[in-house]
Design an enzyme around this catalytic site. Structure first.
Site, PDB file in Angstrom:
ATOM      1  N   GLY A 278     -14.223  94.783 157.660  1.00  0.00           N
ATOM      2  CA  GLY A 278     -14.684  93.482 158.040  1.00  0.00           C
ATOM      3  C   GLY A 278     -15.389  92.643 156.904  1.00  0.00           C
ATOM      4  O   GLY A 278     -15.786  91.581 157.530  1.00  0.00           O
ATOM      5  N   PRO A 321     -12.165  98.509 154.042  1.00  0.00           N
ATOM      6  CA  PRO A 321     -11.643  97.323 153.781  1.00  0.00           C
ATOM      7  C   PRO A 321     -10.107  96.982 154.093  1.00  0.00           C
ATOM      8  O   PRO A 321      -9.309  97.720 153.423  1.00  0.00           O
ATOM      9  CB  PRO A 321     -12.094  96.859 152.420  1.00  0.00           C
ATOM     10  CG  PRO A 321     -12.102  98.334 151.639  1.00  0.00           C
ATOM     11  CD  PRO A 321     -12.310  99.255 152.971  1.00  0.00           C
ATOM     12  N   GLY A 322      -9.732  96.112 154.693  1.00  0.00           N
ATOM     13  CA  GLY A 322      -8.301  95.623 154.793  1.00  0.00           C
ATOM     14  C   GLY A 322      -7.944  94.401 154.135  1.00  0.00           C
ATOM     15  O   GLY A 322      -7.615  94.042 153.016  1.00  0.00           O
ATOM     16  N   ARG A 360      -2.865  83.428 162.934  1.00  0.00           N
ATOM     17  CA  ARG A 360      -4.434  83.446 162.902  1.00  0.00           C
ATOM     18  C   ARG A 360      -5.199  82.083 163.259  1.00  0.00           C
ATOM     19  O   ARG A 360      -6.036  81.835 163.696  1.00  0.00           O
ATOM     20  CB  ARG A 360      -4.689  83.938 161.421  1.00  0.00           C
ATOM     21  CG  ARG A 360      -4.487  85.388 161.108  1.00  0.00           C
ATOM     22  CD  ARG A 360      -5.235  85.902 159.931  1.00  0.00           C
ATOM     23  NE  ARG A 360      -6.655  85.789 159.990  1.00  0.00           N
ATOM     24  CZ  ARG A 360      -7.564  84.986 159.684  1.00  0.00           C
ATOM     25  NH1 ARG A 360      -7.162  84.057 158.926  1.00  0.00           N
ATOM     26  NH2 ARG A 360      -8.761  84.996 159.862  1.00  0.00           N
ATOM     27  N   TYR A 364      -7.340  82.436 166.057  1.00  0.00           N
ATOM     28  CA  TYR A 364      -8.729  82.636 165.645  1.00  0.00           C
ATOM     29  C   TYR A 364      -9.384  81.380 165.365  1.00  0.00           C
ATOM     30  O   TYR A 364     -10.452  81.141 164.819  1.00  0.00           O
ATOM     31  CB  TYR A 364      -8.844  83.724 164.628  1.00  0.00           C
ATOM     32  CG  TYR A 364      -8.191  85.008 164.921  1.00  0.00           C
ATOM     33  CD1 TYR A 364      -8.858  85.636 165.854  1.00  0.00           C
ATOM     34  CD2 TYR A 364      -7.525  85.557 164.011  1.00  0.00           C
ATOM     35  CE1 TYR A 364      -8.381  86.959 166.227  1.00  0.00           C
ATOM     36  CE2 TYR A 364      -7.184  86.687 164.224  1.00  0.00           C
ATOM     37  CZ  TYR A 364      -7.759  87.470 165.144  1.00  0.00           C
ATOM     38  OH  TYR A 364      -7.003  88.823 165.257  1.00  0.00           O
ATOM     39  N   CYS A 391       8.257  75.702 169.387  1.00  0.00           N
ATOM     40  CA  CYS A 391       8.138  74.748 170.330  1.00  0.00           C
ATOM     41  C   CYS A 391       6.798  75.128 171.077  1.00  0.00           C
ATOM     42  O   CYS A 391       6.810  75.555 172.039  1.00  0.00           O
ATOM     43  CB  CYS A 391       9.208  75.216 171.271  1.00  0.00           C
ATOM     44  SG  CYS A 391      10.814  74.924 170.487  1.00  0.00           S
TER      45      CYS A 391
HETATM   46  C1  LIG Z   1     -12.017 100.142 162.578  1.00  0.00           C
HETATM   47  C2  LIG Z   1     -11.550  99.158 161.908  1.00  0.00           C
HETATM   48  N1  LIG Z   1     -11.637  99.404 160.477  1.00  0.00           N
HETATM   49  C3  LIG Z   1     -11.274  98.461 159.573  1.00  0.00           C
HETATM   50  C4  LIG Z   1     -10.835  97.233 159.949  1.00  0.00           C
HETATM   51  C5  LIG Z   1     -10.273  96.253 158.919  1.00  0.00           C
HETATM   52  O1  LIG Z   1     -11.005  95.058 158.802  1.00  0.00           O
HETATM   53  P1  LIG Z   1     -10.888  94.106 157.652  1.00  0.00           P
HETATM   54  O2  LIG Z   1      -9.416  93.770 157.249  1.00  0.00           O
HETATM   55  O3  LIG Z   1     -11.496  92.943 158.379  1.00  0.00           O
HETATM   56  O4  LIG Z   1     -11.653  94.622 156.236  1.00  0.00           O
HETATM   57  C6  LIG Z   1     -10.690  97.059 161.283  1.00  0.00           C
HETATM   58  C7  LIG Z   1     -10.175  95.699 161.491  1.00  0.00           C
HETATM   59  O5  LIG Z   1      -9.985  95.360 162.839  1.00  0.00           O
HETATM   60  C8  LIG Z   1     -11.089  97.930 162.236  1.00  0.00           C
HETATM   61  O6  LIG Z   1     -10.899  97.745 163.362  1.00  0.00           O
END
Ligand SMILES: Cc1ncc(COP(=O)(O)O)c(C=O)c1O
Length: 463
Positions: A278, A321-322, A360, A364, A391
């Site tokens: 997050g 982290p993603g 997104r 969002y 469309c």
């Molecule tokens: C359990 C969990 N971990 C990690 C993430 C990765 O979040 P982010 O990409 O915002 O770091 C998410 C995103 O929804 C998640 O649900």
């Protein structure tokens, strides 16, 4: 896909309407390093280059739209997270942000673990050689088949998300003669987004087991009784695009509170705590994300302090982290098509992609930046809305941004920070083909996810 030749488009000097934008930047040609991948710059002709390759060449070789991913930047960010947390903690890259086999290999080489949340993500991870014990399996509704495949493969942990799943996973593990390492995902009554967090009394959402009403404590009781499970810790994920650490303080306080209750009731100190992902990135120049080492320091201090207060051994911390790793490493390269000035409002700039490659903004209300990248321009700024070819009037990629007023059909523009949740959330709406992901590094580009073709679409449509 080849770039088309267009007649010159209309010119438009904008009157600025009420809107969601700040003043035009002093220099429209400047590329704010906060929002662009690390190797991005402009060459002597003014064209953007990334990884030593200029965007004109990328467009010619791979067509547009395309996601252009800076491999060196990805590896650098992954390494920065790994280094920041050190050997006493684990970093699980959240595959949902963007996953491909090349990405799995980079993560493996850089010493990161991987969080997957479906059988498809698990298959991708395993097929690219990620050791199963470095994979965490998430999800609020894992099928029995997915659970079976994950346990059989030997995943390092399954994050349990409901009472039913506690039993399901234990049952499958036992049927395979295994004891599965698990965490329980708890919802701690904190929701964090960007600069604020909200502490809620109850948890009205599909993920996790609420701390409220003793439900999480009951889940722990049940998991500890089942032979097929080895409960190694608790998991909490509080939101997305977070800049302010105070939400994590409240979450850690509550998770550690449960760890203490578990110790008091069962005499067990669970060895791990996962604080989820997050962490925010810069989509526009207004965003100021923290560096991984600051985040690692803050989270470690929070957990250590809470554990000292509760007289607990500090558990091993993990994070997921993603976006913070992959988000800034890629941009979407588009060719400008129709340009439609609306007097007194803004100029609609249509590109050859849209909500099918970036949902997104529609989903969002996300903010993005945009730049003219095939050349520089000294023309006056015009207020633009970058829209797609779908469309749907909500098919907006960038709501309000300034582009040079001599923008013309055939120009290349790029939207930075699209590495996360764009290709992974891409669709085939209007049977528009999903763009490729092109990785660039040291003067070379290679396709790591190819462009979808009409044959791909027709192959799925079996009549
Ligand atoms: C359990 C969990 N971990 C990690 C993430 C990765 O979040 P982010 O990409 O915002 O770091 C998410 C995103 O929804 C998640 O649900």
């Amino acid at each position: 896909m080849s770039r088309s030749a267009h007649p010159a488009g209309p010119r438009h000097a904008d009157v600025l309407p009420e809107g969601h934008y700040s003043a035009p930047p002093a220099d429209l040609n400047a590329l704010d390093p906060k929002v662009w991948a690390h190797t991005v710059s402009r060459n002597a002709d003014g064209a953007l280059t990334v990884g030593g390759v200029d965007v004109g060449t990328l467009a010619e070789q791979h067509g547009t739209p395309a996601y252009i991913l800076d491999e060196a930047d990805f590896r650098e960010r992954a390494r920065a997270w790994r280094t920041a947390f050190g050997n006493d903690a684990d970093v699980f890259y959240a595959g949902k942000a963007f996953l491909s086999r090349a990405v799995v290999r980079w993560l493996h080489e850089e010493g990161l673990n991987l969080d997957v949340c479906s059988g498809g993500e698990l298959a991708t991870a395993l097929s690219a050689g990620m050791p199963a014990d470095r994979i965490a399996f998430h999800g609020n509704n894992k099928s029995v088949d997915e659970i079976h495949r994950a346990i059989e493969a030997g995943v390092g942990r399954i994050v349990l998300d409901s009472f039913q799943e506690i039993v399901r996973v234990a049952h499958v593990a036992q049927s395979l003669g295994k004891r599965q390492r698990v965490q329980i995902r708890i919802t701690v009554g904190v929701e964090a987004h960007t600069h604020e967090f909200i502490a809620t009394a109850h948890e009205d959402q599909k993920f996790g087991i609420p701390l409220a009403g003793g439900q999480a404590a009951e889940a722990v009781r049940r998991a500890l009784q089942l032979d097929g499970l080895e409960l190694i810790g608790l998991h909490s994920h509080i939101g997305s695009q977070i800049f302010d650490m105070s939400g994590f303080e409240v979450a850690a306080h509550r998770v550690v509170g449960l760890l203490k209750d578990i110790r008091d009731e069962h005499g067990v100190e669970l060895p791990e705590i996962d604080l989820g992902g997050g962490l925010g990135i810069a989509y526009t120049s207004d965003d100021d994300p923290r560096e991984p080492h600051e985040i690692a320091k803050a989270l470690t201090e929070i957990v250590t302090r809470e554990c000292e207060g509760a007289r607990l051994r500090t558990p091993r911390i993990s994070v997921e982290p993603g976006r913070a790793i992959v988000g800034p490493t890629a941009f979407t390269l588009y060719e400008v098509g129709t340009i439609k000035p609306l007097d007194g409002l803004r100029t609609y700039v249509s590109v050859d992609g849209g909500m099918s490659d970036n949902i997104r903004t529609a989903l969002y209300d996300a903010e993005y930046s945009v730049a003219l990248v095939s050349r520089t321009s000294d023309a006056a700024p015009m207020l633009a809305r970058v829209v797609g070819k779908h469309c749907e009037s909500g098919d907006i990629v960038v709501k309000d941004a300034f582009l040079p007023s001599d923008l013309a059909p055939g120009d290349l523009i790029a939207v930075p920070a699209t590495g996360a949740y764009c290709r992974s959330m891409a669709s085939n709406y209007n049977h528009v083909l999903r763009p490729p992901v092109v990785a660039v590094r040291e003067g070379e580009s290679r396709v790591i996810v190819r462009r979808e073709t009409e044959e791909d679409l027709l192959r799925l449509d079996v009549g």
